[in-house]
Design a protein around this motif. Sequence first.
Motif, PDB file in Angstrom:
ATOM      1  N   LYS A   1       0.682  -1.143   0.101  1.00 44.13           N
ATOM      2  CA  LYS A   1       0.075  -0.094  -0.078  1.00 44.13           C
ATOM      3  C   LYS A   1       0.719   1.009   0.010  1.00 44.13           C
ATOM      4  O   LYS A   1       0.289   2.389  -0.403  1.00 44.13           O
ATOM      5  N   ALA A   2       2.151   1.121   0.252  1.00 42.34           N
ATOM      6  CA  ALA A   2       2.962   2.375   0.801  1.00 42.34           C
ATOM      7  C   ALA A   2       4.282   2.026   0.080  1.00 42.34           C
ATOM      8  O   ALA A   2       5.233   1.475   0.804  1.00 42.34           O
ATOM      9  N   PRO A   3       4.418   1.884  -1.221  1.00 42.05           N
ATOM     10  CA  PRO A   3       5.807   1.382  -1.884  1.00 42.05           C
ATOM     11  C   PRO A   3       7.048   2.162  -1.463  1.00 42.05           C
ATOM     12  O   PRO A   3       8.148   1.542  -1.537  1.00 42.05           O
ATOM     13  N   ALA A   4       6.987   3.362  -0.915  1.00 37.39           N
ATOM     14  CA  ALA A   4       8.216   3.826  -0.325  1.00 37.39           C
ATOM     15  C   ALA A   4       8.691   3.427   0.756  1.00 37.39           C
ATOM     16  O   ALA A   4       9.986   3.548   0.953  1.00 37.39           O
ATOM     17  N   LEU A   5       7.956   2.686   1.522  1.00 38.33           N
ATOM     18  CA  LEU A   5       8.540   1.982   2.614  1.00 38.33           C
ATOM     19  C   LEU A   5       9.654   1.146   2.226  1.00 38.33           C
ATOM     20  O   LEU A   5      10.335   0.484   2.911  1.00 38.33           O
ATOM     21  N   MET A   6       9.493   0.534   0.774  1.00 40.93           N
ATOM     22  CA  MET A   6      10.476  -0.747   0.556  1.00 40.93           C
ATOM     23  C   MET A   6      11.912  -0.166   0.325  1.00 40.93           C
ATOM     24  O   MET A   6      12.830  -0.975   0.124  1.00 40.93           O
ATOM     25  N   ALA A   7      11.972   1.094   0.438  1.00 38.86           N
ATOM     26  CA  ALA A   7      13.426   1.671   0.384  1.00 38.86           C
ATOM     27  C   ALA A   7      14.247   2.038   1.659  1.00 38.86           C
ATOM     28  O   ALA A   7      15.075   2.421   1.749  1.00 38.86           O
ATOM     29  N   ILE A   8      13.347   1.431   2.686  1.00 35.12           N
ATOM     30  CA  ILE A   8      13.950   1.708   4.185  1.00 35.12           C
ATOM     31  C   ILE A   8      15.177   0.628   4.439  1.00 35.12           C
ATOM     32  O   ILE A   8      14.804  -0.553   4.050  1.00 35.12           O
ATOM     33  N   THR A   9      16.370   0.890   4.892  1.00 32.08           N
ATOM     34  CA  THR A   9      17.280  -0.063   5.695  1.00 32.08           C
ATOM     35  C   THR A   9      17.041   0.235   7.021  1.00 32.08           C
ATOM     36  O   THR A   9      16.808   0.948   7.508  1.00 32.08           O
ATOM     37  N   SER A  10      17.676  -0.825   7.719  1.00 30.67           N
ATOM     38  CA  SER A  10      17.771  -0.710   8.937  1.00 30.67           C
ATOM     39  C   SER A  10      18.947  -1.550   9.677  1.00 30.67           C
ATOM     40  O   SER A  10      19.535  -2.117   9.181  1.00 30.67           O
ATOM     41  N   THR A  11      19.400  -0.972  11.021  1.00 27.74           N
ATOM     42  CA  THR A  11      20.387  -1.553  11.850  1.00 27.74           C
ATOM     43  C   THR A  11      20.005  -1.620  13.135  1.00 27.74           C
ATOM     44  O   THR A  11      19.613  -0.610  13.775  1.00 27.74           O
ATOM     45  N   LEU A  12      19.880  -2.868  13.966  1.00 27.08           N
ATOM     46  CA  LEU A  12      19.191  -2.952  15.164  1.00 27.08           C
ATOM     47  C   LEU A  12      20.540  -3.200  16.140  1.00 27.08           C
ATOM     48  O   LEU A  12      21.508  -4.340  15.703  1.00 27.08           O
ATOM     49  N   GLU A  13      20.682  -2.594  16.935  1.00 29.59           N
ATOM     50  CA  GLU A  13      21.896  -2.729  18.026  1.00 29.59           C
ATOM     51  C   GLU A  13      21.209  -2.764  19.459  1.00 29.59           C
ATOM     52  O   GLU A  13      20.922  -1.533  19.859  1.00 29.59           O
ATOM     53  N   GLY A  14      21.129  -3.823  20.208  1.00 32.80           N
ATOM     54  CA  GLY A  14      20.602  -3.777  21.181  1.00 32.80           C
ATOM     55  C   GLY A  14      19.073  -3.440  21.343  1.00 32.80           C
ATOM     56  O   GLY A  14      18.320  -3.959  20.358  1.00 32.80           O
ATOM     57  N   ASP A  15      18.673  -2.480  22.006  1.00 32.54           N
ATOM     58  CA  ASP A  15      17.330  -2.026  21.869  1.00 32.54           C
ATOM     59  C   ASP A  15      16.906  -0.791  20.998  1.00 32.54           C
ATOM     60  O   ASP A  15      15.932  -0.221  20.882  1.00 32.54           O
TER      61      ASP A  15
END
Length: 246
Positions: A62-76
Amino acid sequence: MTVHLAHICRHPIKAHGREVLASVLLSAGECLPFDRHWAVAHEAAKLRDGWSPCANFARGAKAPALMAITSTLEGDRLTLRHPDRPDLTFRPDDPADLPAFLAWVGPLNPPDRAQPAAIVKAGRGMTDSDFPSVAILSLASLRELSARMGQDLSIHRWRGNLWLEGMEPFAEFGLIGQSLRIGEAVMRIEERITRCRATMADPDTGHVNGDTLAGLQAAHGHQDFGVYATVTNGGTIAVNDIVELP
Protein backbone atom coordinates in the motif's frame (compact mmCIF):
# COMPACT_ATOMS: atom_id res chain seq x y z
CA MET A 1 26.92 -27.02 -8.33
CA THR A 2 26.86 -27.45 -4.56
CA VAL A 3 23.92 -25.60 -3.04
CA HIS A 4 24.92 -23.06 -0.42
CA LEU A 5 23.48 -20.23 1.64
CA ALA A 6 24.24 -16.96 -0.16
CA HIS A 7 22.43 -14.30 1.91
CA ILE A 8 20.75 -13.90 5.31
CA CYS A 9 18.33 -11.00 5.81
CA ARG A 10 16.03 -9.89 8.58
CA HIS A 11 13.42 -7.15 8.84
CA PRO A 12 13.15 -5.97 12.47
CA ILE A 13 9.98 -3.92 11.83
CA LYS A 14 7.65 -5.59 9.35
CA ALA A 15 7.83 -3.70 6.00
CA HIS A 16 10.05 -1.00 7.54
CA GLY A 17 13.65 -1.85 6.76
CA ARG A 18 15.99 -4.69 5.97
CA GLU A 19 19.28 -5.76 7.50
CA VAL A 20 21.87 -8.15 6.05
CA LEU A 21 23.50 -10.63 8.47
CA ALA A 22 26.56 -12.86 8.25
CA SER A 23 25.21 -15.53 10.60
CA VAL A 24 22.30 -16.16 12.94
CA LEU A 25 21.18 -18.67 15.58
CA LEU A 26 17.85 -20.28 14.72
CA SER A 27 15.55 -21.88 17.30
CA ALA A 28 13.06 -24.68 16.69
CA GLY A 29 9.52 -23.46 16.11
CA GLU A 30 10.54 -19.80 15.88
CA CYS A 31 11.10 -17.15 13.23
CA LEU A 32 14.55 -15.86 12.42
CA PRO A 33 15.51 -13.81 15.53
CA PHE A 34 14.13 -10.27 15.43
CA ASP A 35 12.61 -10.77 11.99
CA ARG A 36 9.24 -8.94 11.95
CA HIS A 37 9.70 -8.60 15.72
CA TRP A 38 7.65 -5.40 15.50
CA ALA A 39 4.95 -4.21 13.10
CA VAL A 40 3.36 -0.81 12.49
CA ALA A 41 -0.39 -0.94 13.10
CA HIS A 42 -2.40 1.62 11.15
CA GLU A 43 -5.31 3.63 12.50
CA ALA A 44 -7.92 1.21 11.07
CA ALA A 45 -6.27 -1.93 12.49
CA LYS A 46 -8.34 -4.59 14.22
CA LEU A 47 -5.64 -6.43 16.12
CA ARG A 48 -5.91 -9.86 17.66
CA ASP A 49 -4.09 -10.98 20.78
CA GLY A 50 -0.65 -12.01 19.55
CA TRP A 51 -0.20 -12.50 15.80
CA SER A 52 -2.44 -10.50 13.46
CA PRO A 53 -2.86 -10.65 9.64
CA CYS A 54 -0.88 -8.27 7.45
CA ALA A 55 -3.93 -6.16 6.50
CA ASN A 56 -3.67 -4.51 9.93
CA PHE A 57 -0.24 -3.04 9.24
CA ALA A 58 1.46 -0.39 7.15
CA ARG A 59 3.26 -2.26 4.38
CA GLY A 60 4.87 -1.94 0.99
CA ALA A 61 1.85 -3.20 -0.94
CA LYS A 62 0.00 0.00 0.00
CA ALA A 63 2.97 2.32 0.58
CA PRO A 64 5.77 1.40 -1.86
CA ALA A 65 8.10 4.08 -0.48
CA LEU A 66 8.53 1.89 2.62
CA MET A 67 10.42 -0.62 0.48
CA ALA A 68 13.49 1.66 0.37
CA ILE A 69 14.04 1.63 4.15
CA THR A 70 17.16 -0.08 5.47
CA SER A 71 17.80 -0.75 9.14
CA THR A 72 20.40 -1.59 11.77
CA LEU A 73 19.37 -3.13 15.10
CA GLU A 74 21.81 -2.68 17.98
CA GLY A 75 20.51 -3.80 21.36
CA ASP A 76 17.19 -2.02 21.94
CA ARG A 77 17.97 0.77 19.44
CA LEU A 78 16.97 0.63 15.79
CA THR A 79 18.33 2.96 13.11
CA LEU A 80 16.22 3.47 9.96
CA ARG A 81 17.52 4.97 6.73
CA HIS A 82 15.68 6.08 3.58
CA PRO A 83 16.87 8.08 0.55
CA ASP A 84 14.18 10.72 1.15
CA ARG A 85 14.37 10.99 4.95
CA PRO A 86 17.06 11.79 7.54
CA ASP A 87 18.37 8.82 9.52
CA LEU A 88 16.35 7.99 12.63
CA THR A 89 17.57 6.10 15.69
CA PHE A 90 14.95 5.17 18.29
CA ARG A 91 13.74 2.46 20.64
CA PRO A 92 10.69 0.64 19.19
CA ASP A 93 9.62 -0.52 22.67
CA ASP A 94 9.79 2.96 24.23
CA PRO A 95 6.45 4.85 24.00
CA ALA A 96 8.36 8.11 24.35
CA ASP A 97 10.06 7.43 21.00
CA LEU A 98 6.83 6.66 19.11
CA PRO A 99 6.02 10.29 18.09
CA ALA A 100 9.45 10.67 16.48
CA PHE A 101 8.98 7.46 14.53
CA LEU A 102 5.48 8.40 13.36
CA ALA A 103 6.70 11.81 12.23
CA TRP A 104 9.55 10.17 10.34
CA VAL A 105 7.49 7.50 8.59
CA GLY A 106 4.37 9.58 7.92
CA PRO A 107 5.62 11.18 4.67
CA LEU A 108 6.35 7.70 3.27
CA ASN A 109 2.69 6.71 3.47
CA PRO A 110 0.07 7.83 0.90
CA PRO A 111 -2.25 10.42 2.49
CA ASP A 112 -5.37 8.58 1.28
CA ARG A 113 -4.46 5.42 3.23
CA ALA A 114 -4.97 4.61 6.91
CA GLN A 115 -2.00 6.22 8.64
CA PRO A 116 0.57 4.56 10.94
CA ALA A 117 -0.59 4.71 14.55
CA ALA A 118 1.39 2.35 16.79
CA ILE A 119 4.29 -0.09 16.97
CA VAL A 120 3.16 -3.51 18.17
CA LYS A 121 4.70 -6.92 18.73
CA ALA A 122 3.59 -10.44 19.57
CA GLY A 123 5.18 -13.50 21.09
CA ARG A 124 6.45 -14.41 17.62
CA GLY A 125 7.43 -12.62 14.43
CA MET A 126 4.65 -10.84 12.53
CA THR A 127 5.25 -12.84 9.35
CA ASP A 128 2.59 -12.99 6.65
CA SER A 129 2.19 -16.70 7.43
CA ASP A 130 -0.06 -17.62 10.34
CA PHE A 131 2.72 -19.81 11.75
CA PRO A 132 6.28 -18.87 12.76
CA SER A 133 8.17 -19.14 9.49
CA VAL A 134 11.46 -18.51 7.75
CA ALA A 135 11.24 -17.40 4.10
CA ILE A 136 13.61 -19.30 1.80
CA LEU A 137 14.26 -18.10 -1.75
CA SER A 138 16.44 -19.09 -4.70
CA LEU A 139 18.87 -16.88 -6.62
CA ALA A 140 18.39 -19.08 -9.69
CA SER A 141 14.65 -18.38 -9.63
CA LEU A 142 15.39 -14.67 -9.32
CA ARG A 143 17.76 -14.72 -12.27
CA GLU A 144 15.19 -16.52 -14.42
CA LEU A 145 12.44 -14.03 -13.59
CA SER A 146 14.83 -11.11 -14.10
CA ALA A 147 15.72 -12.42 -17.55
CA ARG A 148 12.06 -12.88 -18.52
CA MET A 149 11.20 -9.37 -17.35
CA GLY A 150 14.30 -7.80 -18.90
CA GLN A 151 15.43 -6.09 -15.71
CA ASP A 152 17.74 -6.88 -12.81
CA LEU A 153 15.53 -7.61 -9.80
CA SER A 154 17.08 -7.06 -6.37
CA ILE A 155 16.80 -9.73 -3.70
CA HIS A 156 15.36 -7.05 -1.41
CA ARG A 157 12.12 -6.76 -3.40
CA TRP A 158 11.09 -10.09 -1.89
CA ARG A 159 11.93 -9.47 1.79
CA GLY A 160 13.13 -13.05 2.23
CA ASN A 161 15.30 -14.42 5.01
CA LEU A 162 17.53 -17.05 3.40
CA TRP A 163 18.72 -17.00 -0.23
CA LEU A 164 20.08 -20.24 -1.69
CA GLU A 165 22.51 -20.51 -4.60
CA GLY A 166 23.03 -23.60 -6.77
CA MET A 167 19.49 -24.92 -7.32
CA GLU A 168 17.58 -25.12 -10.57
CA PRO A 169 15.07 -22.28 -11.08
CA PHE A 170 11.91 -22.81 -9.00
CA ALA A 171 13.13 -26.20 -7.77
CA GLU A 172 12.28 -24.98 -4.25
CA PHE A 173 8.60 -25.69 -4.92
CA GLY A 174 9.46 -29.38 -5.23
CA LEU A 175 10.77 -29.43 -1.67
CA ILE A 176 7.41 -28.80 0.00
CA GLY A 177 6.87 -31.35 2.75
CA GLN A 178 10.57 -32.19 2.89
CA SER A 179 13.44 -31.03 5.10
CA LEU A 180 16.82 -29.47 4.40
CA ARG A 181 19.83 -28.76 6.56
CA ILE A 182 21.79 -25.52 6.57
CA GLY A 183 24.75 -25.42 8.94
CA GLU A 184 23.51 -26.73 12.28
CA ALA A 185 19.80 -26.12 11.59
CA VAL A 186 17.12 -28.24 9.94
CA MET A 187 14.04 -26.71 8.30
CA ARG A 188 10.90 -28.27 6.86
CA ILE A 189 9.52 -26.63 3.72
CA GLU A 190 5.83 -25.92 4.30
CA GLU A 191 4.25 -23.95 1.44
CA ARG A 192 4.75 -21.48 -1.39
CA ILE A 193 4.77 -17.73 -0.79
CA THR A 194 2.13 -15.92 -2.85
CA ARG A 195 3.32 -12.41 -3.64
CA CYS A 196 1.75 -8.96 -3.40
CA ARG A 197 2.33 -5.55 -4.97
CA ALA A 198 5.17 -4.72 -2.56
CA THR A 199 7.53 -6.62 -4.87
CA MET A 200 6.81 -4.16 -7.68
CA ALA A 201 8.76 -1.38 -5.92
CA ASP A 202 12.47 -0.72 -6.41
CA PRO A 203 14.07 -1.25 -2.96
CA ASP A 204 16.67 1.44 -3.71
CA THR A 205 14.13 4.20 -4.40
CA GLY A 206 10.72 3.01 -3.17
CA HIS A 207 9.24 3.73 -6.62
CA VAL A 208 7.17 1.14 -8.49
CA ASN A 209 9.18 0.11 -11.55
CA GLY A 210 8.51 -3.54 -12.34
CA ASP A 211 5.34 -5.62 -12.55
CA THR A 212 6.67 -8.73 -10.86
CA LEU A 213 3.19 -10.17 -10.44
CA ALA A 214 2.46 -9.99 -14.16
CA GLY A 215 5.93 -11.41 -14.85
CA LEU A 216 5.31 -14.43 -12.64
CA GLN A 217 1.81 -14.93 -14.03
CA ALA A 218 2.96 -14.79 -17.64
CA ALA A 219 5.92 -17.12 -17.11
CA HIS A 220 4.50 -19.63 -14.64
CA GLY A 221 0.75 -19.13 -14.36
CA HIS A 222 0.91 -18.08 -10.70
CA GLN A 223 2.24 -15.31 -8.45
CA ASP A 224 4.31 -17.47 -6.11
CA PHE A 225 7.97 -16.82 -5.34
CA GLY A 226 9.89 -18.55 -2.56
CA VAL A 227 8.72 -20.91 0.17
CA TYR A 228 7.94 -20.73 3.86
CA ALA A 229 9.77 -23.13 6.16
CA THR A 230 9.58 -24.02 9.84
CA VAL A 231 12.69 -24.62 11.93
CA THR A 232 12.55 -28.17 13.31
CA ASN A 233 16.09 -28.31 14.73
CA GLY A 234 17.77 -25.11 15.85
CA GLY A 235 21.38 -24.13 15.39
CA THR A 236 23.72 -21.55 13.92
CA ILE A 237 23.71 -20.87 10.19
CA ALA A 238 26.14 -18.66 8.28
CA VAL A 239 26.64 -17.31 4.78
CA ASN A 240 28.39 -19.91 2.57
CA ASP A 241 27.13 -22.86 4.64
CA ILE A 242 26.41 -25.92 2.51
CA VAL A 243 22.72 -26.75 2.06
CA GLU A 244 21.92 -30.46 2.35
CA LEU A 245 18.83 -31.23 0.27
CA PRO A 246 16.66 -34.37 0.51
